[in-house]
Scaffold this motif. Structure first.
Motif, PDB file in Angstrom:
ATOM      1  N   ARG A   2       0.830  -1.204   0.000  1.00 30.42           N
ATOM      2  CA  ARG A   2       0.000   0.000   0.000  1.00 30.42           C
ATOM      3  C   ARG A   2       0.867   1.257   0.000  1.00 30.42           C
ATOM      4  NH1 ARG A   2      -5.013   0.605   4.172  1.00 30.42           N
ATOM      5  NH2 ARG A   2      -5.721  -1.072   2.804  1.00 30.42           N
ATOM      6  N   ASP A  23      -2.287  -2.977  -3.820  1.00 33.85           N
ATOM      7  CA  ASP A  23      -3.297  -2.545  -2.844  1.00 33.85           C
ATOM      8  C   ASP A  23      -3.516  -1.052  -3.112  1.00 33.85           C
ATOM      9  OD1 ASP A  23      -4.753  -3.572  -0.266  1.00 33.85           O
ATOM     10  OD2 ASP A  23      -3.936  -1.658   0.345  1.00 33.85           O
ATOM     11  N   ILE A  24      -4.005  -0.326  -2.115  1.00 32.73           N
ATOM     12  CA  ILE A  24      -4.278   1.102  -2.318  1.00 32.73           C
ATOM     13  C   ILE A  24      -3.006   1.814  -2.806  1.00 32.73           C
ATOM     14  CG2 ILE A  24      -4.843   3.267  -1.131  1.00 32.73           C
ATOM     15  CD1 ILE A  24      -6.661   1.732   0.698  1.00 32.73           C
ATOM     16  N   GLY A  25      -3.146   2.567  -3.885  1.00 27.55           N
ATOM     17  CA  GLY A  25      -2.049   3.402  -4.355  1.00 27.55           C
ATOM     18  C   GLY A  25      -0.975   2.677  -5.157  1.00 27.55           C
ATOM     19  N   THR A  65     -10.815  -9.210  -7.576  1.00 26.04           N
ATOM     20  CA  THR A  65     -11.378  -8.833  -6.269  1.00 26.04           C
ATOM     21  C   THR A  65     -12.821  -8.373  -6.471  1.00 26.04           C
ATOM     22  OG1 THR A  65      -9.184  -8.129  -5.590  1.00 26.04           O
ATOM     23  CG2 THR A  65     -11.011  -7.422  -4.210  1.00 26.04           C
ATOM     24  N   PHE A  83     -13.826   4.292  -5.978  1.00 26.31           N
ATOM     25  CA  PHE A  83     -13.944   3.937  -7.392  1.00 26.31           C
ATOM     26  C   PHE A  83     -12.545   3.624  -7.926  1.00 26.31           C
ATOM     27  CE2 PHE A  83     -15.340   4.674 -11.888  1.00 26.31           C
ATOM     28  CZ  PHE A  83     -16.455   3.855 -11.859  1.00 26.31           C
ATOM     29  N   GLY A  84     -11.823   2.827  -7.149  1.00 29.96           N
ATOM     30  CA  GLY A  84     -10.481   2.415  -7.540  1.00 29.96           C
ATOM     31  C   GLY A  84     -10.527   1.024  -8.131  1.00 29.96           C
ATOM     32  N   LYS A  85      -9.471   0.248  -7.895  1.00 31.57           N
ATOM     33  CA  LYS A  85      -9.382  -1.073  -8.513  1.00 31.57           C
ATOM     34  C   LYS A  85     -10.531  -1.972  -8.072  1.00 31.57           C
ATOM     35  CE  LYS A  85      -5.119  -1.604  -7.032  1.00 31.57           C
ATOM     36  NZ  LYS A  85      -4.897  -0.240  -6.517  1.00 31.57           N
ATOM     37  N   VAL A  86     -10.941  -1.849  -6.806  1.00 28.28           N
ATOM     38  CA  VAL A  86     -12.013  -2.721  -6.314  1.00 28.28           C
ATOM     39  C   VAL A  86     -13.399  -2.126  -6.614  1.00 28.28           C
ATOM     40  CG1 VAL A  86     -13.000  -3.863  -4.293  1.00 28.28           C
ATOM     41  CG2 VAL A  86     -10.518  -3.612  -4.485  1.00 28.28           C
ATOM     42  N   ASP A 126     -15.488   8.825  -4.477  1.00 32.57           N
ATOM     43  CA  ASP A 126     -14.041   8.612  -4.378  1.00 32.57           C
ATOM     44  C   ASP A 126     -13.500   9.660  -3.423  1.00 32.57           C
ATOM     45  OD1 ASP A 126     -13.704  10.961  -5.819  1.00 32.57           O
ATOM     46  OD2 ASP A 126     -13.251   9.953  -7.711  1.00 32.57           O
ATOM     47  N   VAL A 127     -12.187   9.791  -3.362  1.00 30.20           N
ATOM     48  CA  VAL A 127     -11.596  10.676  -2.364  1.00 30.20           C
ATOM     49  C   VAL A 127     -11.975  12.143  -2.616  1.00 30.20           C
ATOM     50  CG1 VAL A 127      -9.373  11.019  -3.534  1.00 30.20           C
ATOM     51  CG2 VAL A 127      -9.460  10.986  -1.026  1.00 30.20           C
ATOM     52  N   ALA A 164     -13.218   1.464  -0.218  1.00 36.11           N
ATOM     53  CA  ALA A 164     -12.161   2.488  -0.243  1.00 36.11           C
ATOM     54  C   ALA A 164     -11.145   2.244   0.866  1.00 36.11           C
ATOM     55  CB  ALA A 164     -12.790   3.871  -0.125  1.00 36.11           C
ATOM     56  N   ALA A 209     -13.614  -3.177   0.858  1.00 38.16           N
ATOM     57  CA  ALA A 209     -12.366  -2.703   1.475  1.00 38.16           C
ATOM     58  C   ALA A 209     -12.008  -3.614   2.638  1.00 38.16           C
ATOM     59  CB  ALA A 209     -12.538  -1.277   1.971  1.00 38.16           C
ATOM     60  N   ASN A 210     -10.789  -3.487   3.126  1.00 40.17           N
ATOM     61  CA  ASN A 210     -10.383  -4.189   4.332  1.00 40.17           C
ATOM     62  C   ASN A 210     -10.710  -3.317   5.546  1.00 40.17           C
ATOM     63  OD1 ASN A 210      -9.151  -6.645   3.367  1.00 40.17           O
ATOM     64  ND2 ASN A 210      -7.584  -5.332   2.441  1.00 40.17           N
ATOM     65  N   ASN A 253     -13.828  -9.746  -0.100  1.00 36.97           N
ATOM     66  CA  ASN A 253     -12.822  -9.271  -1.056  1.00 36.97           C
ATOM     67  C   ASN A 253     -11.706 -10.296  -1.309  1.00 36.97           C
ATOM     68  OD1 ASN A 253     -10.784  -8.926   0.916  1.00 36.97           O
ATOM     69  ND2 ASN A 253     -11.415  -6.827   1.349  1.00 36.97           N
TER      70      ASN A 253
HETATM   71  P1  NAD Z   1      -7.278   2.035  -5.073  1.00 38.56           P
HETATM   72  O1  NAD Z   1      -6.166   2.912  -4.625  1.00 38.56           O
HETATM   73  O2  NAD Z   1      -7.264   1.467  -6.440  1.00 38.56           O
HETATM   74  O3  NAD Z   1      -8.684   2.800  -4.892  1.00 38.56           O
HETATM   75  C1  NAD Z   1      -9.078   3.395  -3.711  1.00 38.56           C
HETATM   76  C2  NAD Z   1     -10.316   4.245  -4.010  1.00 38.56           C
HETATM   77  O4  NAD Z   1     -10.842   4.770  -2.792  1.00 38.56           O
HETATM   78  C3  NAD Z   1     -10.046   5.453  -4.895  1.00 38.56           C
HETATM   79  O5  NAD Z   1     -11.159   5.638  -5.748  1.00 38.56           O
HETATM   80  C4  NAD Z   1      -9.953   6.608  -3.909  1.00 38.56           C
HETATM   81  O6  NAD Z   1     -10.271   7.862  -4.489  1.00 38.56           O
HETATM   82  C5  NAD Z   1     -11.010   6.170  -2.915  1.00 38.56           C
HETATM   83  N1  NAD Z   1     -10.901   6.768  -1.600  1.00 38.56           N
HETATM   84  C6  NAD Z   1      -9.803   6.939  -0.848  1.00 38.56           C
HETATM   85  N2  NAD Z   1     -10.143   7.517   0.314  1.00 38.56           N
HETATM   86  C7  NAD Z   1     -11.477   7.682   0.286  1.00 38.56           C
HETATM   87  C8  NAD Z   1     -12.419   8.217   1.181  1.00 38.56           C
HETATM   88  N3  NAD Z   1     -12.048   8.687   2.355  1.00 38.56           N
HETATM   89  N4  NAD Z   1     -13.726   8.226   0.807  1.00 38.56           N
HETATM   90  C9  NAD Z   1     -14.122   7.751  -0.382  1.00 38.56           C
HETATM   91  N5  NAD Z   1     -13.270   7.226  -1.264  1.00 38.56           N
HETATM   92  C10 NAD Z   1     -11.974   7.205  -0.927  1.00 38.56           C
HETATM   93  O7  NAD Z   1      -7.364   0.864  -3.976  1.00 38.56           O
HETATM   94  P2  NAD Z   1      -8.071  -0.565  -4.122  1.00 38.56           P
HETATM   95  O8  NAD Z   1      -7.044  -1.547  -4.542  1.00 38.56           O
HETATM   96  O9  NAD Z   1      -9.344  -0.421  -4.880  1.00 38.56           O
HETATM   97  O10 NAD Z   1      -8.374  -0.895  -2.594  1.00 38.56           O
HETATM   98  C11 NAD Z   1      -9.562  -0.450  -1.934  1.00 38.56           C
HETATM   99  C12 NAD Z   1      -9.762  -1.293  -0.693  1.00 38.56           C
HETATM  100  O11 NAD Z   1      -9.900  -2.668  -1.065  1.00 38.56           O
HETATM  101  C13 NAD Z   1      -8.620  -1.279   0.315  1.00 38.56           C
HETATM  102  O12 NAD Z   1      -9.153  -1.407   1.615  1.00 38.56           O
HETATM  103  C14 NAD Z   1      -7.814  -2.500  -0.046  1.00 38.56           C
HETATM  104  O13 NAD Z   1      -7.023  -2.962   1.033  1.00 38.56           O
HETATM  105  C15 NAD Z   1      -8.938  -3.452  -0.374  1.00 38.56           C
HETATM  106  N6  NAD Z   1      -8.565  -4.609  -1.192  1.00 38.56           N
HETATM  107  C16 NAD Z   1      -7.973  -4.447  -2.413  1.00 38.56           C
HETATM  108  C17 NAD Z   1      -7.676  -5.568  -3.178  1.00 38.56           C
HETATM  109  C18 NAD Z   1      -7.094  -5.456  -4.552  1.00 38.56           C
HETATM  110  O14 NAD Z   1      -6.989  -6.498  -5.233  1.00 38.56           O
HETATM  111  N7  NAD Z   1      -6.757  -4.275  -5.057  1.00 38.56           N
HETATM  112  C19 NAD Z   1      -7.943  -6.852  -2.679  1.00 38.56           C
HETATM  113  C20 NAD Z   1      -8.557  -6.981  -1.427  1.00 38.56           C
HETATM  114  C21 NAD Z   1      -8.866  -5.845  -0.710  1.00 38.56           C
END
Ligand code: NAD
Length: 409
Positions: free
Chosen positions: A67, A139-141, A183, A212-215, A235-236, A287, A309-310, A335
Motif C-alpha cells: 500500500r 493494494d491502495i495506491g 477482487t 472507485f479504484g481497482k475494487v 471517491d476521495v 475504499a 475494502a479491508n 474481497n
Molecule cells: P485504489 O487505490 O485502487 O482505490 C481506492 C479508491 O478509494 C479510490 O477511488 C480513492 O479515491 C477512494 N478513496 C480513498 N479515500 C477515500 C475516502 N475517504 N472516501 C471515499 N473514497 C476514498 O485501492 P483498491 O485496490 O481499490 O483498494 C480499496 C480497498 O480494497 C482497500 O481497503 C484495499 O485494502 C482493499 N482490497 C484491495 C484488493 C485489490 O486487489 N486491489 C484486494 C482486497 C482488498
C-alpha cells in the motif's frame, strides 16, 4: 489493530483455545521497518517510512498487498497482515498473511519518482520476499506497474527472471488473465449470493459503492451488469448520484480521463459521507478502513453491507449493525477474490503455463461460492455473525496447520 485483535479474541473464545495459542496468533512472525530515501526530480532528497509485516507462515509462504498511502503505519500494516492470514485460510489457498506499505502519497509524485521509491523499497525488503517466502500484490495506491518494477528489481538482484515474486503483474509479464478485476468479481459474486439469501432480486435492487479504484469500479460494473441499479458512487474527491442508476462504463471513462468520478455528466453531487447511509439495498464500502463507525451505523439504511475494502466497519459499528439485522459480509470473505486469483497467477508462474480467462473466472467463482457456503453454514450452526464465523473458520484452519507442523524446536 484493535479491531483485528478483538475479532481474533472473539474467535479464540468461541473455539476455546488456550492463551499461548491466542498470543501466537495475535503476534506477527516477522516485521521489517525500513527507510526509503528518494531522489526527487528537482534534485532534493526525501525519506519515507516503509514496512513489511509477515503475520503467519503455518499454511505456506506469506502473501499480501503493498500500500502507498500517507496514513500507512506499522499498526495498520500489522492489522492488514493478520487479516490476510485469515483470508487465505478462509478461501483455502496455501499462504500465510503479510502486508507492506510506504507512508507516501502517490498522487504527489511523478511516475519516475514512484519507480525509484518502489525499487528502493524492494531492495530494502529483498531479503524477506520471494516466491517461496512472501509474495506482494497491489493494494491502495499501487498497481500492476508497481508489481512490474518489484519483479524487475528482484530479478536483477538474483540474476534471473522471477515472475512468481509478485502477483497482480501486467498480463504480458506473466500476470493472470482476470486478476485485475478478480477482487471486484468476487465482491459481486458474494453480493449476489447475499442478496439471494435475503430474497432480493438483482434487477429490483439498488446499491451504492464507496471508492472507485481497482475494487470499487469493477464491483460497481459487475453489479450493474447483473441488473443492480448502482445509484451512487464516491471517491476521495466527492460523490455522485443518479436515481436511475449510473452508467458505470461511461463513468469509468470519465474517471480515467479526469481523475475522479466528480462532475460526471447527468449526475448530482452529494455529500460523500451519505453514500454509506443512502436508501439502497446494498452498500459496498470499497475504499479505506474505519468508515462505518458508531457515529453512522445507526443511519445505514441498506440491509446488506458487503466489505470490498479491508476493515471498513469498526467493532462498535459491527454490533450496532447486528442489532439492526443488517447483514455484514466481512472483508476476509467478500474481497478474497483478489488473493484467490493471485494464487492462480502464482501457480501459472510456477507452471510457466497460462490459463484461459474463462478458466480463471470459473475457478474463482467456485472458490468464492464454497467459502460463502462454509461461512453461512458455520454461522448458522453456531449462531454467529458472518464475520465471527469467517474468522473462527480461518483461525481453526491456521491452528490446525500449526499443530500438525508442531512448534519448532
Ligand atoms: P485504489 O487505490 O485502487 O482505490 C481506492 C479508491 O478509494 C479510490 O477511488 C480513492 O479515491 C477512494 N478513496 C480513498 N479515500 C477515500 C475516502 N475517504 N472516501 C471515499 N473514497 C476514498 O485501492 P483498491 O485496490 O481499490 O483498494 C480499496 C480497498 O480494497 C482497500 O481497503 C484495499 O485494502 C482493499 N482490497 C484491495 C484488493 C485489490 O486487489 N486491489 C484486494 C482486497 C482488498
Amino acid at each position: 489493530m484493535a479491531d483485528a485483535h478483538a475479532q481474533l479474541a472473539s474467535a479464540i473464545d468461541h473455539l476455546g483455545y488456550e492463551t499461548g495459542m491466542h498470543r501466537m496468533l495475535a503476534t506477527s512472525r516477522r516485521e521489517l521497518m525500513v527507510s526509503v530515501p528518494l531522489r526527487r526530480d528537482d534534485g532534493s532528497t526525501a525519506v519515507y517510512s516503509g514496512y513489511r509485516v509477515q503475520h503467519n507462515f503455518s499454511r505456506g509462504p506469506a502473501k499480501g498487498g503493498l500500500r502507498f498511502a500517507p496514513s500507512v503505519d506499522i499498526d495498520e500494516v500489522r492489522a492488514l497482515a493478520m487479516w490476510m492470514t485469515w483470508k487465505c485460510a478462509l478461501v483455502d489457498v496455501p499462504y500465510g498473511g503479510a502486508k507492506g506499505g510506504i507512508a507516501i502519497d502517490p498522487r504527489e509524485h511523478s511516475l519516475a519518482e514512484l519507480e525509484r521509491v518502489t525499487r528502493r523499497y524492494t531492495s530494502e525488503v529483498l531479503p524477506i520476499i520471494g516466491p517461496t517466502k512472501d509474495i506482494p500484490a497491489p493494494d491502495i495506491g499501487t498497481d500492476e506497474r508497481t508489481m512490474a518494477w518489484i519483479m524487475d528489481t528482484y530479478s536483477a538482484a538474483v540474476g534471473y527472471t522471477v515472475p512468481g515474486v509478485v502477483t497482480g503483474k501486467p498480463v504480458s509479464l506473466g500476470g493472470s488473465l482476470g486478476r485485475a478485476s478478480a477482487t471486484s468479481r468476487g465482491v459481486a459474486n458474494i453480493t449476489l449470493m447475499a442478496m439471494a439469501s435475503r430474497g432480493m432480486r438483482p434487477e429490483r435492487a439498488t446499491a451504492s459503492v464507496q471508492g472507485f479504484g481497482k475494487v470499487g469500479r469493477d464491483a460497481a460494473r459487475f453489479l450493474a451488469a447483473a441488473g443492480v441499479r448502482v445509484i451512487a458512487v464516491s471517491d476521495v474527491d466527492g460523490a455522485i448520484y443518479d436515481h436511475r442508476g449510473l452508467d458505470i462504463g461511461r463513468l469509468a471513462e470519465h474517471a480515467a480521463r479526469t481523475g475522479s468520478v466528480v462532475g460526471f455528466e447527468g449526475t448530482e453531487s452529494i455529500d460523500p459521507r451519505s453514500v454509506l447511509t443512502l436508501d439502497v439495498d446494498v452498500v459496498v464500502p470499497a475504499a479505506v478502513e474505519g468508515v462505518i463507525t458508531e457515529h453512522n451505523a445507526h443511519q445505514v439504511q441498506a440491509s446488506i453491507v458487503v466489505e470490498g475494502a479491508n476493515g471498513p466497519t469498526t467493532k462498535a459499528a459491527d454490533s450496532i449493525l447486528r442489532e439492526r439485522d443488517v447483514l455484514v459480509v466481512p472483508d476476509i470473505l467478500a474481497n478474497a477474490g483478489g488473493v484467490v486469483v493471485s494464487y492462480f497467477e502464482w501457480v501459472q508462474a510456477n507452471q510457466a503455463y497460462q490459463w484461459s480467462e474463462r478458466d480463471v473466472n470459473d475457478r474463482l467463482e467456485e472458490r468464492m461460492t464454497r467459502a460463502w457456503h462454509d461461512v453461512v453454514d458455520y454461522a448458522g450452526a453456531h449462531d454467529l455473525t458472518y464475520r465471527q464465523a469467517a474468522t473462527a473458520l480461518a483461525v481453526r484452519r491456521v491452528t490446525e496447520a500449526h499443530k500438525l507442523r508442531g512448534l519448532y524446536p
